[in-house]
Motif scaffolding. Structure first.
Motif, PDB file in Angstrom:
ATOM      1  N   GLN A  62      17.934  12.228  32.707  1.00  0.00           N
ATOM      2  CA  GLN A  62      18.565  12.990  31.649  1.00  0.00           C
ATOM      3  C   GLN A  62      20.199  12.913  31.814  1.00  0.00           C
ATOM      4  N   LYS A  63      20.737  12.764  30.591  1.00  0.00           N
ATOM      5  CA  LYS A  63      22.076  13.020  30.385  1.00  0.00           C
ATOM      6  C   LYS A  63      22.377  14.116  29.656  1.00  0.00           C
ATOM      7  N   ASN A  78      31.252  14.551  32.256  1.00  0.00           N
ATOM      8  CA  ASN A  78      29.880  14.245  31.849  1.00  0.00           C
ATOM      9  C   ASN A  78      28.734  14.434  33.125  1.00  0.00           C
ATOM     10  N   ARG A  79      27.549  14.798  33.032  1.00  0.00           N
ATOM     11  CA  ARG A  79      26.703  14.952  33.955  1.00  0.00           C
ATOM     12  C   ARG A  79      25.364  14.034  33.643  1.00  0.00           C
ATOM     13  N   TRP A  80      24.794  13.487  34.703  1.00  0.00           N
ATOM     14  CA  TRP A  80      23.732  12.765  34.609  1.00  0.00           C
ATOM     15  C   TRP A  80      22.603  13.309  35.601  1.00  0.00           C
ATOM     16  N   MET A  81      21.529  13.563  35.376  1.00  0.00           N
ATOM     17  CA  MET A  81      20.570  14.162  36.300  1.00  0.00           C
ATOM     18  C   MET A  81      19.732  12.957  36.754  1.00  0.00           C
ATOM     19  N   TYR A  82      19.441  12.800  38.148  1.00  0.00           N
ATOM     20  CA  TYR A  82      18.478  11.832  38.985  1.00  0.00           C
ATOM     21  C   TYR A  82      17.617  12.932  39.533  1.00  0.00           C
ATOM     22  N   PRO A  83      16.395  12.101  39.984  1.00  0.00           N
ATOM     23  CA  PRO A  83      15.770  13.218  40.821  1.00  0.00           C
ATOM     24  C   PRO A  83      16.342  13.480  42.082  1.00  0.00           C
ATOM     25  N   VAL A  94      32.704   8.295  38.336  1.00  0.00           N
ATOM     26  CA  VAL A  94      32.189   9.371  39.159  1.00  0.00           C
ATOM     27  C   VAL A  94      33.238  10.348  39.867  1.00  0.00           C
ATOM     28  N   ILE A  95      33.322  11.493  39.826  1.00  0.00           N
ATOM     29  CA  ILE A  95      34.008  12.362  40.744  1.00  0.00           C
ATOM     30  C   ILE A  95      32.990  13.038  41.914  1.00  0.00           C
ATOM     31  N   HIS A  96      31.834  13.165  41.705  1.00  0.00           N
ATOM     32  CA  HIS A  96      30.953  14.075  42.680  1.00  0.00           C
ATOM     33  C   HIS A  96      29.452  13.637  42.392  1.00  0.00           C
ATOM     34  N   ALA A  97      28.522  13.697  43.412  1.00  0.00           N
ATOM     35  CA  ALA A  97      27.259  13.538  43.247  1.00  0.00           C
ATOM     36  C   ALA A  97      26.853  14.898  44.041  1.00  0.00           C
ATOM     37  N   VAL A  98      25.722  15.642  43.518  1.00  0.00           N
ATOM     38  CA  VAL A  98      25.632  16.969  44.331  1.00  0.00           C
ATOM     39  C   VAL A  98      24.060  16.902  44.306  1.00  0.00           C
ATOM     40  N   LEU A  99      23.500  17.342  45.488  1.00  0.00           N
ATOM     41  CA  LEU A  99      22.052  17.341  45.718  1.00  0.00           C
ATOM     42  C   LEU A  99      21.629  18.663  44.904  1.00  0.00           C
ATOM     43  N   ASN A 100      20.530  18.599  44.310  1.00  0.00           N
ATOM     44  CA  ASN A 100      19.709  19.595  43.822  1.00  0.00           C
ATOM     45  C   ASN A 100      18.991  20.458  44.646  1.00  0.00           C
ATOM     46  N   THR A 101      19.867  21.305  45.079  1.00  0.00           N
ATOM     47  CA  THR A 101      19.133  22.518  46.191  1.00  0.00           C
ATOM     48  C   THR A 101      19.277  24.031  45.607  1.00  0.00           C
TER      49      THR A 101
END
Length: 113
Positions: A62-63, A78-83, A94-101
């Protein structure tokens, strides 16, 4: 001049800080574990372009709607969702990638908070 009040205030602040120290240490430990987990994973790196991220990691699930962009000091984010993680872009890099926790407070990125 009353010197009792400043001394009493300092003692009270020290007591509060001491009482809160265990909670702060537990939070610090969780944060350090999360950072170590992110560093061990193959996530998009800072500076990668949107095209590079999509080429290497595939299309996002999802974007999300972009945020900001009202001024030079508030660029478009902008934010892109990955599993399992979200990638944040400033404009198109990219400025950061964050785990979904749950501890990361990003389990519902649609929320305007």
């Amino acid at each position: 001049m009353n010197t009792f009040k400043p001394v009493f205030t300092a003692i009270a602040l020290a007591a509060v800080a001491t009482a809160m120290a265990p909670a702060a240490r537990a939070g610090d430990t969780l944060l350090m574990q999360r950072v170590q987990q992110e560093q061990a994973m193959n996530l998009p790196r800072k500076g990668m372009s949107m095209a590079e991220v999509e080429r290497k990691f595939g299309a996002p699930t999802q974007k999300l709607d972009s945020r900001g962009g009202g001024s030079h000091k508030q660029p478009v984010i902008n934010r892109w969702m990955y599993p399992g993680y979200i990638v944040y872009f400033e404009k198109s890099h990219v400025i950061h990638a964050v785990l979904n926790t749950p501890a990361g407070n990003n389990t519902n990125p649609q929320s305007p908070k």
